[in-house]
Motif scaffolding. Sequence first.
Motif, mmCIF file in Angstrom:
data_model
loop_
_atom_site.group_PDB
_atom_site.id
_atom_site.type_symbol
_atom_site.label_atom_id
_atom_site.label_comp_id
_atom_site.label_asym_id
_atom_site.label_seq_id
_atom_site.Cartn_x
_atom_site.Cartn_y
_atom_site.Cartn_z
ATOM 1 N N PRO A 34 42.863 37.010 42.889
ATOM 2 C CA PRO A 34 42.426 37.814 44.040
ATOM 3 C C PRO A 34 41.134 37.229 44.611
ATOM 4 N N VAL A 35 41.087 37.122 45.926
ATOM 5 C CA VAL A 35 39.907 36.563 46.587
ATOM 6 C C VAL A 35 39.508 37.437 47.773
ATOM 7 N N ILE A 36 38.290 37.247 48.219
ATOM 8 C CA ILE A 36 37.798 37.867 49.443
ATOM 9 C C ILE A 36 37.635 36.732 50.443
ATOM 10 N N VAL A 37 38.238 36.881 51.620
ATOM 11 C CA VAL A 37 38.167 35.854 52.651
ATOM 12 C C VAL A 37 37.395 36.423 53.836
ATOM 13 N N TYR A 50 35.769 33.767 48.465
ATOM 14 C CA TYR A 50 35.004 34.130 47.279
ATOM 15 C C TYR A 50 35.941 34.748 46.245
ATOM 16 N N PRO A 51 35.738 34.455 44.948
ATOM 17 C CA PRO A 51 36.525 35.154 43.925
ATOM 18 C C PRO A 51 36.227 36.647 43.990
ATOM 19 N N ALA A 52 37.250 37.475 44.083
ATOM 20 C CA ALA A 52 37.051 38.916 44.222
ATOM 21 C C ALA A 52 36.305 39.497 43.025
ATOM 22 N N THR A 60 38.980 48.295 40.925
ATOM 23 C CA THR A 60 39.017 48.279 42.393
ATOM 24 C C THR A 60 40.033 47.258 42.892
ATOM 25 N N ILE A 61 40.064 46.097 42.264
ATOM 26 C CA ILE A 61 41.026 45.057 42.654
ATOM 27 C C ILE A 61 42.453 45.566 42.452
ATOM 28 N N GLU A 62 42.733 46.206 41.320
ATOM 29 C CA GLU A 62 44.075 46.743 41.048
ATOM 30 C C GLU A 62 44.442 47.834 42.051
ATOM 31 N N THR A 63 43.483 48.687 42.387
ATOM 32 C CA THR A 63 43.741 49.753 43.374
ATOM 33 C C THR A 63 44.094 49.154 44.723
#
Length: 69
Positions: A34-37, A50-52, A60-63
């Motif tokens: 999972p990343v943030i773009v 960025y790595p999430a 939060t990532i799973e949600t």
Amino acid sequence: MSAGIGTVTKIDPQGRLHIPKDVMGVLGLNKNSPVIVTLDLEEGGFIKIYPAGEFLDAQTIETLKELKE
């Protein structure tokens, strides 16, 4: 730094952004991480990845993944 190793803008019918595995590899990330773009318009339109996990906790990532499905 500019690497020029692929297009990061392909969006599929489900609205997912596809980042080439070579780009993920350069970032030291697994291809399904999972990343943030972000798109930085003030500095010339640079795409930043960025790595999430650096910004969000695992729950939060799973949600967010569940909401997307």
